[in-house]
Design a protein around this motif. Sequence first.
Motif, PDB file in Angstrom:
ATOM      1  N   UNK A 154      48.206  64.598  54.278  1.00  0.00           N
ATOM      2  CA  UNK A 154      49.055  63.545  54.846  1.00  0.00           C
ATOM      3  C   UNK A 154      50.394  64.171  55.206  1.00  0.00           C
ATOM      4  N   UNK A 155      50.902  63.858  56.399  1.00  0.00           N
ATOM      5  CA  UNK A 155      52.227  64.320  56.812  1.00  0.00           C
ATOM      6  C   UNK A 155      53.025  63.127  57.303  1.00  0.00           C
ATOM      7  N   UNK A 156      54.325  63.240  57.258  1.00  0.00           N
ATOM      8  CA  UNK A 156      55.194  62.199  57.785  1.00  0.00           C
ATOM      9  C   UNK A 156      55.967  62.764  58.955  1.00  0.00           C
ATOM     10  N   UNK A 157      56.006  61.997  60.031  1.00  0.00           N
ATOM     11  CA  UNK A 157      56.750  62.381  61.226  1.00  0.00           C
ATOM     12  C   UNK A 157      57.740  61.275  61.550  1.00  0.00           C
ATOM     13  N   UNK A 158      58.966  61.658  61.920  1.00  0.00           N
ATOM     14  CA  UNK A 158      59.877  60.613  62.367  1.00  0.00           C
ATOM     15  C   UNK A 158      59.455  60.169  63.767  1.00  0.00           C
ATOM     16  N   UNK A 159      60.064  59.115  64.262  1.00  0.00           N
ATOM     17  CA  UNK A 159      59.629  58.526  65.531  1.00  0.00           C
ATOM     18  C   UNK A 159      59.647  59.527  66.681  1.00  0.00           C
ATOM     19  N   UNK A 160      60.694  60.327  66.772  1.00  0.00           N
ATOM     20  CA  UNK A 160      60.791  61.246  67.914  1.00  0.00           C
ATOM     21  C   UNK A 160      59.687  62.300  67.889  1.00  0.00           C
ATOM     22  N   UNK A 161      59.368  62.829  66.703  1.00  0.00           N
ATOM     23  CA  UNK A 161      58.305  63.823  66.593  1.00  0.00           C
ATOM     24  C   UNK A 161      56.941  63.195  66.870  1.00  0.00           C
ATOM     25  N   UNK A 162      56.727  62.000  66.320  1.00  0.00           N
ATOM     26  CA  UNK A 162      55.452  61.311  66.548  1.00  0.00           C
ATOM     27  C   UNK A 162      55.261  61.021  68.031  1.00  0.00           C
ATOM     28  N   UNK A 163      56.305  60.494  68.682  1.00  0.00           N
ATOM     29  CA  UNK A 163      56.201  60.162  70.107  1.00  0.00           C
ATOM     30  C   UNK A 163      55.932  61.403  70.948  1.00  0.00           C
ATOM     31  N   UNK A 164      56.600  62.510  70.621  1.00  0.00           N
ATOM     32  CA  UNK A 164      56.380  63.754  71.357  1.00  0.00           C
ATOM     33  C   UNK A 164      54.947  64.232  71.177  1.00  0.00           C
ATOM     34  N   UNK A 165      54.468  64.234  69.925  1.00  0.00           N
ATOM     35  CA  UNK A 165      53.098  64.686  69.652  1.00  0.00           C
ATOM     36  C   UNK A 165      52.085  63.804  70.374  1.00  0.00           C
ATOM     37  N   UNK A 166      52.287  62.493  70.326  1.00  0.00           N
ATOM     38  CA  UNK A 166      51.367  61.587  71.022  1.00  0.00           C
ATOM     39  C   UNK A 166      51.393  61.821  72.531  1.00  0.00           C
ATOM     40  N   UNK A 167      52.574  62.100  73.082  1.00  0.00           N
ATOM     41  CA  UNK A 167      52.707  62.325  74.531  1.00  0.00           C
ATOM     42  C   UNK A 167      51.944  63.574  74.965  1.00  0.00           C
ATOM     43  N   UNK A 168      52.101  64.681  74.212  1.00  0.00           N
ATOM     44  CA  UNK A 168      51.418  65.896  74.658  1.00  0.00           C
ATOM     45  C   UNK A 168      49.911  65.820  74.435  1.00  0.00           C
ATOM     46  N   UNK A 169      49.469  65.004  73.480  1.00  0.00           N
ATOM     47  CA  UNK A 169      48.023  64.752  73.341  1.00  0.00           C
ATOM     48  C   UNK A 169      47.552  63.906  74.520  1.00  0.00           C
ATOM     49  N   UNK A 170      48.310  62.866  74.851  1.00  0.00           N
ATOM     50  CA  UNK A 170      47.951  62.001  75.982  1.00  0.00           C
ATOM     51  C   UNK A 170      47.928  62.791  77.291  1.00  0.00           C
ATOM     52  N   UNK A 171      48.891  63.740  77.437  1.00  0.00           N
ATOM     53  CA  UNK A 171      48.957  64.564  78.652  1.00  0.00           C
ATOM     54  C   UNK A 171      47.848  65.612  78.706  1.00  0.00           C
ATOM     55  N   UNK A 172      47.081  65.738  77.635  1.00  0.00           N
ATOM     56  CA  UNK A 172      45.949  66.661  77.626  1.00  0.00           C
ATOM     57  C   UNK A 172      46.288  68.081  77.228  1.00  0.00           C
ATOM     58  N   UNK A 173      47.506  68.300  76.722  1.00  0.00           N
ATOM     59  CA  UNK A 173      47.875  69.659  76.311  1.00  0.00           C
ATOM     60  C   UNK A 173      47.211  70.056  74.994  1.00  0.00           C
TER      61      UNK A 173
END
Length: 128
Positions: free
Chosen positions: A38-57
């Motif tokens: 289990x890891x904890x991410x603040x909002x900015x890190x979570x949003x960035x990670x979700x964005x690059x997954x969504x972008x297919x990187x």
Amino acid sequence: MPLDFQRQSRTARFVAASSRPVIGLSANEDQAMTAKIAIELDDSHREFAEKIVKDGLYPSISSVVQAGIEQMMQNDDVPADALAGMADEIRRRMELPKDQWIPLEGDTMFEEVRALIRQKKLEKQNGI
């Protein structure tokens, strides 16, 4: 890989799989096993990670985290460079003429430092 996503105040908590090699496997020694963490991410890190997954990187947030850890493993010489830089600066300052050193006596050193700080604050307040 499904993510267990729970919102907690302003922190996102993810449960993700991470790869780690296991020594002594009899079937396929080249294959890495995964462990759920289990890891904890603040909002900015979570949003960035979700964005690059969504972008297919990256295929998953686990892959993003693994890539970040891998990059840190590759750059493990950075702290040594920082320490070398500090050591160079200390050597440079040690080579200064003694009259440029701040004279401090062992027993009164902390009070002398406090007095210097007070003096600097007063000079700043008086615009000196």
